[in-house]
Design an enzyme around this catalytic site. Structure first.
Site: not given
Ligand code: G16
Length: 542
Positions: A281-282, A279, A113-114, A277, A376
């Site tokens: 989704d954000r 992947d 992801s990010h 981001d 998302k």
């Molecule tokens: C995932 C989760 C989100 C979460 C984010 C950050 O998103 O699906 O619900 O808000 O991680 O999580 P953390 O605060 O535990 O680092 P993504 O976009 O990173 O897959």
């Protein structure tokens, strides 16, 4: 093609976090590391033989090599069909959609992801169910359990599959199908939004810049915004997914997308800016000289959702993660809709979306989605914004200010302390936990604590419990919420979420971070942050 059994030893650290398994590339590169996890995943699932599995990722370093291994293990485990995005590319929302559209058993998405990419960056793997939803906690726990005792996996002796060629081939009893990564998703978006309405906006000369951050959404955004909606060529920047994201940190926020944010504050900036981001989704929404907080973006979409024909009469309710500022609650109250507050992790929205308790949900971490998918969806959120702008004629700033005037402004900010030492950070939180009850009634910086507690959650649909999901310290009209991130790959990241509601119109146009500074000072004081971590300033402020 021969199926072979490979003997292996378990790894002790294959524990899924907020969203699947995320580790440094160097960890994933260890012999059998990925293979163990994939076999542990399959060992945790029942009845997939002969069924379809979707596979794709955000194109980051190690994706291509990982996909070839997963193909071999999936063939050896007797999946009937593997549906793979061309060149291994599928955004998380596109994969989720494909799983449902093709009635697959589930999907494997390769992304951290990010988190940064490249040979020295992070890699990740997550599983989505037949509903296209992130694996629930019960499944991720099971995978981690299986990974502790695994002693062999199955693979097969076959050449690498050319992922660049769309088409089908059969290996053993498995059909391997390479599909266009964009077609199905782009087609689906056109069933949700009236593209003519948004096209009209661009025809009138509306200018947009979309920063794909050299990550997965580039080709999706080019097709949707430039080819189908008529935005100027060049609207999408950093549009080619690169294994190291061109050195960019693929997280759309005020810190990691600072150059883009600065561009949106220049005189000649476009009307609208968006970024995504790793992947896809954000997302982040900017106007000319204006940043929309994720909590306000969620509230604004909630305010206008029933004007989007696809959602008319279907805006059942809304949800936000508990750390997310509660701007959307006021919209829901006015519209007589239920609001749910869930733990962090998109998986906690799934049951609410599937049972239509909610139509819309979102998080402070820049993710928003609806029942159109169980993940998302960044591009979908940008399309919501474009549709709302096209139909109201209002700018990003006007839409935000309208929200604040109607419901009060909930100032909010998330401050992250990254790369902390794990043990002292845990000690700090343990000490806070012990002191929580005694904090009630105490006054800090003129703010009196009204309530404190640990956030525990019972899923209203499944009854599953998630305990110890964060620490709450509440004041009149203000709140501090704290938790440790579950997506990092080294050290500890402390996230401190602030919110404070302002109802005086003359105080609504302040800088959020400045407005919340006194609350931030309180958090530092209550936590004894400097004593435990040696830090007095956050690394990332959003
Ligand atoms: C995932 C989760 C989100 C979460 C984010 C950050 O998103 O699906 O619900 O808000 O991680 O999580 P953390 O605060 O535990 O680092 P993504 O976009 O990173 O897959």
């Amino acid at each position: 093609m021969d199926i072979c059994t490979v003997k292996t030893e378990p790894f002790s650290d294959q524990i899924c976090g907020t969203s699947g398994l995320r580790k440094k590339v160097s960890v994933f590169k260890q012999k059998n590391y990925l293979e163990n996890f994939v076999q542990s995943l399959f060992n945790s699932l029942d009845g997939f033989e002969g069924k379809a599995l979707v596979i794709g990722g955000d194109g980051r370093y190690f994706n291509a090599r990982a996909i070839q291994s997963i193909i071999r293990i999936a063939v050896a485990n007797q999946f009937g069909r593997l549906i793979i995005g061309q060149n291994g590319i599928l955004s998380t929302p596109a994969a989720s959609h494909l799983i449902v559209k093709r009635e697959a058993f589930g999907g494997i998405i390769l992304s951290a992801s990010h988190n940064p990419g490249g040979a020295n960056g992070d890699f990740g793997i997550k599983f989505d169910t037949a509903q296209g939803a992130p694996a629930p906690q019960s499944l991720t726990d099971k995978i981690s359990e299986k990974s502790k005792t695994i002693d062999h996996y199955w693979t097969c002796d076959m050449p690498n599959i050319d992922l660049s060629v769309i088409g089908e081939q059969t290996i053993g009893s498995t059909v391997i199908e390479i599909v266009d990564s964009i077609d199905d998703y782009a087609e689906y978006m056109q069933t949700i939004f009236d593209f003519d309405v948004i096209r009209g906006l661009f025809k009138k000369g509306f200018k947009m810049s979309y920063n794909a951050m050299n990550a997965v959404t580039g080709p999706y955004a080019k097709r949707i915004f430039e080819d189908l909606l008529g935005a100027d060529s060049g609207t999408v920047i950093n549009a080619t997914p690169l294994p190291d994201f061109g050195g960019l940190h693929p997280e759309p926020n005020l810190t990691y997308a600072k150059t883009f944010v600065d561009m949106m504050y220049q005189d000649n900036a476009p009307d609208f800016g968006a970024a995504s981001d790793g992947d896809g989704d954000r997302y982040m929404i900017l106007g000319h000289r204006f940043f929309t907080s994720p909590a306000d973006s969620l509230a604004i979409i909630a305010e206008y959702m029933d004007t989007i024909p696809f959602y008319q009469g279907r805006v059942y309710g809304v949800a936000r993660s508990m750390p997310t500022a509660n701007a959307v609650d006021y919209v829901a109250q006015a519209k007589n809709m239920p609001v749910y507050a869930t733990p962090t992790g998109w998986k906690f929205f799934s049951s609410l979306l599937e049972t239509h308790k909610i139509a819309l949900c979102g998080e402070e971490s820049f993710g928003t989605g609806s029942f159109h998918l169980s993940e998302k969806d960044g591009i979908w959120a940008v399309l919501c914004w474009l549709y709302i702008i096209a139909t109201t004629g209002k700018s990003v700033q006007e839409l935000n200010e309208e929200l604040w005037q109607k419901y009060g402004r909930v100032y909010n900010s998330t401050q992250n302390y990254e790369g902390l030492e794990i043990e002292p950070t845990k000690e700090m939180l343990l000490s806070l936990e012990k002191r929580l009850p005694a904090l009630v009634g105490e006054t800090f910086n003129g703010l009196t604590v009204t309530q404190t507690g640990l956030f525990n959650y019972t899923d209203p649909v499944t009854g599953e419990e998630a305990t110890r999901q964060g620490y709450m310290i509440c004041f009149d009209n203000a709140r501090i919420f704290l938790r440790l991130s579950g997506t990092g790959s080294s050290g500890a990241t402390l996230r401190v979420y602030y919110m404070k509601r302002e109802t005086q119109a003359e105080n609504m146009k302040q800088n959020a971070v400045d407005y919340l500074q006194s609350l931030a000072d309180v958090a530092v004081e209550i936590l004894h942050l400097e004593k435990y971590t040696g830090r007095n300033k956050p690394d990332v402020i959003t």
